[in-house]
Scaffold this active site. Structure first.
Site, PDB file in Angstrom:
ATOM      1  CB  VAL A 104      -0.931   0.001   1.225  1.00  0.00           C
ATOM      2  CG1 VAL A 104      -1.822   1.237   1.234  1.00  0.00           C
ATOM      3  CG2 VAL A 104      -1.777  -1.268   1.260  1.00  0.00           C
ATOM      4  CD  GLU A 105       2.811   3.845   3.818  1.00  0.00           C
ATOM      5  OE1 GLU A 105       3.190   4.720   3.029  1.00  0.00           O
ATOM      6  OE2 GLU A 105       2.214   4.109   4.879  1.00  0.00           O
ATOM      7  CB  SER A 106       6.675   1.973  -1.157  1.00  0.00           C
ATOM      8  OG  SER A 106       6.930   0.670  -0.630  1.00  0.00           O
TER       9      SER A 106
END
Length: 506
Positions: A104-106
């Site tokens: 989700v983040e990166s």
């Protein structure tokens, strides 16, 4: 080398792996079956978050299911890091779903960089990174360090879970938007007599989608076939090993010793901003497990004079590529190739990579690394003619007072400009920025400066970018050799030197 070059390396690796067996594909396209030692099975066994029947979660599930190629690229990147992340999470007794948070983040891109200046697999902004011990300087950005950033992220998530009394969804939401925002939302709901679980809170739009994305990934990994997907196994064994290298080392040298492509070495060690490690550490590198023995043997046999093969030259007024090449004993062609220059135009304040690698030849052979490094010390440590500025590489016996006196600057200003205590100890080889360069003069006195690269997006213009990063439009143009009539295009990279205090509104 900067994050943009590491990103180029990641793109090269992505392209190389496109033809390999898919890790994630549409069901029925021939993906391999799950193996007993599959890392995905290990992750599933540690699931402890409760699935929820929420439209926001199903929306994200549907998106991921429609984009198997995106998931495949993401998990192929993540294959390098997942075993370490899962092991660290299990050691703390945390939900194994958190191992999917970098999706989700990166998208497991170790140099992902957001508009909010968040960086790395775990997307730390500078201030939070510093709060959790992630060093950030000219050489090194701990937010992109696979080991250090994972430890910091799990420390932060544990602290947030404790703050929100074991509610991991609130902890994850706070990781995205900040604990203060979540706490205020809870307080508003309590005052209104409303429930205080995540799905009843009024939070920023990004955060309202962030937690559902993690829960969607949980649902898909739990049962890929239910969503028309097939997951091939990821070996449940370490991908990399940490090797102590005993001091500063050139990354190209390290790649050669490990018999590893530079792209793979950078993917495992993305925290270094240039082609050389930080002289003050960390003094270790990650290499694939199967390269451990040869790398250790190579490090042990490496002569001290061959550890550092590259230096950086800060361009000064009046410099030419020819003059710089003569100073360091390399060719103009090597300078152009090493810095991706299409012509001979350079500008004051620009950093040029100077390498003694094969290809940077003068006369009968490559310029010796020791000779290049000595030339760099002489060039970088001498005061600029006609004014202050540049960089000083610390030599034996140097102090802040002696450096300030030599360059004709105020010692307190010099210390503040470099984020150093006035009576601190300097290390030989440490790089000190001298106030007065184009870069430093453009920033407020006493601020901590960070070099960053911004990728132009559709709809951007120079004025908007300058406003976003709180820098002067004239500085942005000077740093990038642009003028008021210059046209910028999506995908173009712009360099900026940002004063963190000004950026934060201090």
């Amino acid at each position: 080398m900067g994050p943009e070059q590491i990103e180029d390396a990641i793109e090269v690796l992505d392209a190389r792996t496109e033809s390999q067996r898919p890790l994630v594909s549409e069901l029925g396209e021939g993906a391999a079956g799950q193996a007993p030692d599959d890392l995905f099975e290990r992750i599933r066994a540690g699931f402890s978050l409760t699935d929820v029947d929420q439209a926001a979660v199903q929306y994200e599930v549907d998106w991921f299911a429609r984009h198997p190629a995106y998931l495949d690229r993401t998990f192929k990147r993540g294959e390098r890091y997942l075993h370490h992340i899962v092991t660290e999470i299990e050691a703390r007794g945390m939900p194994s779903e958190l191992a999917l948070l970098p999706v989700v983040e990166s998208a497991f891109n170790p140099v992902a960089y957001s508009r909010a200046r968040a960086s790395g697999l775990w997307q730390f902004i500078p201030a939070t990174g510093l709060r959790y011990g992630l060093k950030q300087n000219w050489y090194y950005d701990g937010r992109r360090d696979v080991l250090a950033a994972t430890t910091a992220a799990l420390d932060y998530l544990e602290a947030l879970a404790k703050m929100f009394e074991g509610d991991w969804l609130l902890a994850v939401a706070a990781y995205n938007t900040g604990e203060a925002n979540v706490a205020r939302a809870i307080k508003r709901n309590l005052a209104a007599g409303k429930p205080t679980d995540f799905f009843h809170l009024q939070l920023p739009r990004e955060t309202r989608a962030y937690v559902p994305k993690l829960l969607a990934m949980r649902r898909i990994v739990a049962d890929p076939a239910a969503h028309g997907l097939a997951f091939s196994s990821i070996a449940n064994q370490p991908y990399f090993v940490k090797v102590e290298v005993g001091g500063q080392i050139d990354l190209q040298v390290a790649a050669e010793l490990a018999e590893l492509s530079k792209e793979e070495l950078l993917a495992l060690n993305p925290a270094f901003n240039h082609w050389v490690t930080d002289p003050e550490g960390p003094h270790h590198l990650l290499v694939p497990v199967d390269r451990h023995d040869r790398f250790v043997r190579g490090i042990a046999a490496l002569p001290p004079g061959e550890r550092v093969r590259v230096v950086y030259h800060r361009v000064r007024a009046g410099d030419t590529l020819g003059a710089i090449a003569n100073r360091y004993g390399v060719t103009v062609a090597a300078l152009r190739a090493g810095n991706k220059l299409h012509g001979t135009l350079i500008h004051p304040g620009q950093d040029l990579l100077v390498t003694a690698a094969p290809g940077a030849r003068t006369g009968g052979g490559a310029a010796p690394a020791a000779a290049i490094h000595a030339a760099a010390l002489a060039a970088e440590s001498s005061p600029r003619a006609g004014g202050k500025g540049g960089r000083h590489i610390v030599q034996p016996g140097d102090t802040l007072w002696s450096i300030a006196r030599r360059h004709g600057v105020n010692m307190d200003h010099l210390a503040r400009s470099n984020g150093l205590p006035t009576h601190g100890t300097l290390s030989v080889g440490q790089v000190i920025s001298i106030p007065g360069t184009t870069r430093m003069a453009a920033l407020s006195a006493g601020g901590e400066t960070r070099s960053t690269t911004y990728v132009v997006r559709r709809g951007d213009n120079l004025s908007r970018i300058a406003d976003q990063f709180r820098i002067r439009l004239s500085d942005l143009m000077n740093w990038n050799s642009l003028h008021s009539d210059s046209i910028i295009m999506p995908g173009q990279r712009l360099v900026m030197y940002i004063d963190e205090r000004r950026r934060a509104g201090i």
